[in-house]
Design an enzyme around this catalytic site. Structure first.
Site, short mmCIF file in Angstrom:
data_model
loop_
_atom_site.label_atom_id
_atom_site.label_comp_id
_atom_site.label_asym_id
_atom_site.label_seq_id
_atom_site.Cartn_x
_atom_site.Cartn_y
_atom_site.Cartn_z
N SER A 81 154.05 -51.07 -24.35
CA SER A 81 155.32 -51.51 -23.77
C SER A 81 155.21 -51.97 -22.33
O SER A 81 156.18 -52.50 -21.77
CB SER A 81 156.35 -50.38 -23.87
OG SER A 81 156.67 -50.12 -25.23
N GLU A 86 96.30 -46.99 13.15
CA GLU A 86 95.93 -48.12 12.29
C GLU A 86 94.90 -49.07 12.88
O GLU A 86 94.10 -49.66 12.15
CB GLU A 86 97.19 -48.92 11.92
CG GLU A 86 98.19 -48.16 11.07
CD GLU A 86 97.64 -47.79 9.71
OE1 GLU A 86 96.96 -48.63 9.08
OE2 GLU A 86 97.87 -46.64 9.27
#
Length: 653
Positions: free
Chosen positions: A368, A90
């Site tokens: 229930s 780079e």
């Protein structure tokens, strides 16, 4: 002579004016260029967004949250190979230039002019960092000038190593990886400090064209680019011939990352929703936090396996009944009884097909499974479990929209006078409706809220049959009151949140309050034990531990539930279909939900210390007849062992 002097003065004045104008123009251009540039603050204070990680209580990584998958690491742990490879590819003059490479810029300008467009960037590492941190990526002359100016500022304020450290933690490497640590984990499933030379060279090749060179996108192109980097490192004497050849021939072991590997996804979403309200979404996704949850991953896997088996069996039965394209769903939640910690949570069959959480969000009729709340209220009001109640047909005037309401038992048969214990164990509807009529629906509603129900409960007689919709999580939490000596707990999924410096950001404060007498809770536990020993939950007797619970089935078997507990954990299971249609004939809570509950609980309790339910000192056990409620010889087939507060037990045979 005089004329010549005058001309010289005029020229001098003209030059001064021209110079002033030029300086003014340059100053104006400089101000226009820099007026909107952001202020560069101390790098020590700069915190790029970082990954937040969510862990189970047994230290299993459940999920990573991020906007950009970034995991900053100190400069000292980044391999020298990687640092030098990045510089080689780079910006080879990084440690000698002052932020920009003049020769590189001139070379790039010439190429751009010849090509008639931007073809070469010529940005140094410092310029790339300035662009990444402060500017947009659009290629323009003005942006390049701003970039150069900010690069000078960075170079003036910070050391080269500081700039390189921030660059390595900030830059994008492709496949969602921001920074070298994330790149190492995404590409190789290891920390950056453990990367080999070959792996370092591959990572360093990415910034040039991340989307193109990612090894997870194009492995051949990535290797080709890696080999170029290795050759550059060899030519610049960063590595020798032996190192070069070894790296060139090294096999790349790439990570096999898969989105479907997300662990406990319904629970993770539950945790995320909670924390977004506590600490905010920005901090949650960008703050690099560590979140420790209550979930036990081993129990979670046990739950997932139990649901998979249960639904597979159910689907087979549905097909046998001619139900086309059976699509049953199931949910499960497991809680620690004493603290309210969520040990396991499953919100559906397949998170990736349907992320809707049927454990924590969906409200369905419990059938229930709601009855224990009514019976518990009765016990607190002084009713005893041997109290007689009539199980016979009954009509309630004006029960529904001015019409008469005639509830029925699911079994369609009636037994006359029976005890509360037997009525609950066999899940008889008529006695339950008579009981709520005696207590008053509004009173039961308030008691339900007291136990921890948060959904709206309608104060009518059908409430006892589970007609008010609730979440599985809140109903399971309500059941924990019984084995927890009458104490209500608030379920929670997060233990604590820690920031990147190890400071505690948030810590859970378990909420517990006494909502029922200890004796009443013990009696209800005993009555729910009867459901397993003598009633609709008898299949659970295969679990050779003290367990209790209640089945639940809604009209036309649209919902099937079993909520139950041991002395240490409570687990709720729901099975149903999102379209609110039948699961099939006789697919009750005992048939569709209970097997999943049993499968999970049997494995969850295996190898755990044997525990008994709480029995306060002021209580007594007696042998009684389950139908008459009178004392019974212990050897009689009609005898059951029942728990009473001293002084309320039956005294006659």
């Amino acid at each position: 002579m005089t004329k010549a002097l005058i001309n010289k003065k005029n020229i001098a004045i003209l030059l001064i004016i021209t110079g002033g104008i030029i300086c003014g123009i340059l100053a104006g251009f400089f101000l226009a260029l820099t007026h909107d540039l952001p202020q560069i603050r101390s790098l020590e204070d700069f915190r790029p967004s970082a990954i937040t990680r969510i862990y189970s209580s047994d230290k299993v990584l459940l999920s990573e949250l991020f906007v950009e998958k970034r995991d900053p690491v100190p400069f000292k742990i980044i391999p020298e190979y990687l640092k030098k490879a990045i510089i080689t590819t780079e910006d080879r003059k990084f440690y000698t230039h002052s932020g920009i490479d003049v020769k590189g810029i001139v070379r790039a300008i010439i190429k751009d002019i010849l090509a008639g467009k931007f073809v070469e960037g010529a940005s140094t590492i410092t310029q790339q960092l300035a662009k990444t941190l402060f500017l947009n990526p659009k290629k323009t002359i003005v942006r390049k000038l701003k970039e150069a100016f900010m690069a000078f500022q960075l170079e003036h304020r910070y050391t080269k190593d500081e700039i390189l450290e921030l660059y390595l933690n900030q830059i994008y490497f492709g496949s969602g990886a921001y920074g070298v640590e994330s790149a190492a984990r995404i590409f190789f499933n290891k920390s950056v400090k453990d990367l080999t030379l070959a792996e370092c060279s591959l990572v360093s090749a990415m910034p040039k064209a991340p989307s193109r060179y990612s090894p997870l996108v194009n492995i051949d192109l990535a290797i080709k680019r890696r080999n170029i980097v290795l050759k550059q490192m060899l030519y610049t004497n960063i590595i020798n011939e032996t190192e070069y050849n070894k790296a060139l021939n090294e096999t790349l072991n790439l990570s096999k990352n898969n989105i479907n590997s997300l662990k406990a996804p319904y629970f993770v979403e539950y945790v995320k929703d909670f924390l977004e309200n506590i600490i905010g979404s920005s901090r949650l996704y960008k703050g690099g936090l560590t979140i420790y949850t209550t979930l036990y991953y081993e129990l979670q896997k046990t739950a997932e396996d139990a649901i998979a088996r249960g639904l597979s069996d159910l689907e087979s039965r549905m097909k046998q009944q001619g139900i086309i394209n059976p699509d049953p769903q199931s949910a499960l939640v497991c809680l620690d009884i004493q603290s309210g910690r969520i040990f396991a949570m499953i919100g559906g069959k397949d998170f990736y097909k349907s992320p809707y959480n049927r454990a924590a969000v969906a409200r369905r009729q419990p059938g229930s499974a709601f009855k224990p709340i009514v019976y518990a209220h009765a016990i607190e009001k002084g009713f005893t479990q041997n109290m007689k109640i009539l199980d016979a047909p009954v009509v309630f005037r004006g029960g529904k929209a001015g019409e008469d309401w005639k509830p029925e038992n699911f079994s369609k048969n009636y037994q006359g006078e029976i005890t509360l214990r037997k009525a609950l164990a066999l899940s008889k509807n008529i006695p339950a409706v008579r009981l709520i009529e005696m207590l008053g629906p509004s009173s039961v509603v308030q008691f339900g809220y007291k136990l921890g129900i948060e959904s709206t409960l309608s104060p009518n007689l059908s409430l006892v049959l589970g007609t008010s919709e609730v979440t599985l999580l809140e109903l399971t939490a309500a059941y924990t009151v019984f084995p927890n000596m009458g104490k209500s707990i608030k379920p929670y999924g997060v233990m604590e949140v820690v920031d990147h410096n190890g400071r505690i950001v948030w810590r859970a404060k378990p909420k517990k309050r006494l909502v029922m007498s200890r004796t009443g809770a013990a009696i209800m536990t005993d009555m729910l034990t009867a459901v397993v020993k003598e009633g609709t939950g008898q299949k659970a007797n295969i679990i050779k531990r003290p367990v209790a619970g209640k089945t639940g089935t809604t009209d036309k078997c649209k919902d099937a539930l079993f909520i139950g507990f041991s002395p240490s954990i409570a687990t709720g299971v729901w099975v149903g279909r999102d379209k609110f249609v039948t699961l099939g004939e006789q697919e009750t809570g005992a048939r569709a939900a209970l097997p999943i509950w049993m499968d999970f609980m049997e494995k969850a309790l295996a190898n755990k210390p044997f525990q008994y339910f709480d029995i306060p000192d002021d209580m007594v056990r007696v042998h009684m007849n389950s139908t008459s409620g009178l004392l019974e010889n212990a050897k009689s087939p009609n005898a059951v062992t029942a728990l009473f507060k001293k002084g309320t037990e039956p005294r006659k045979y």
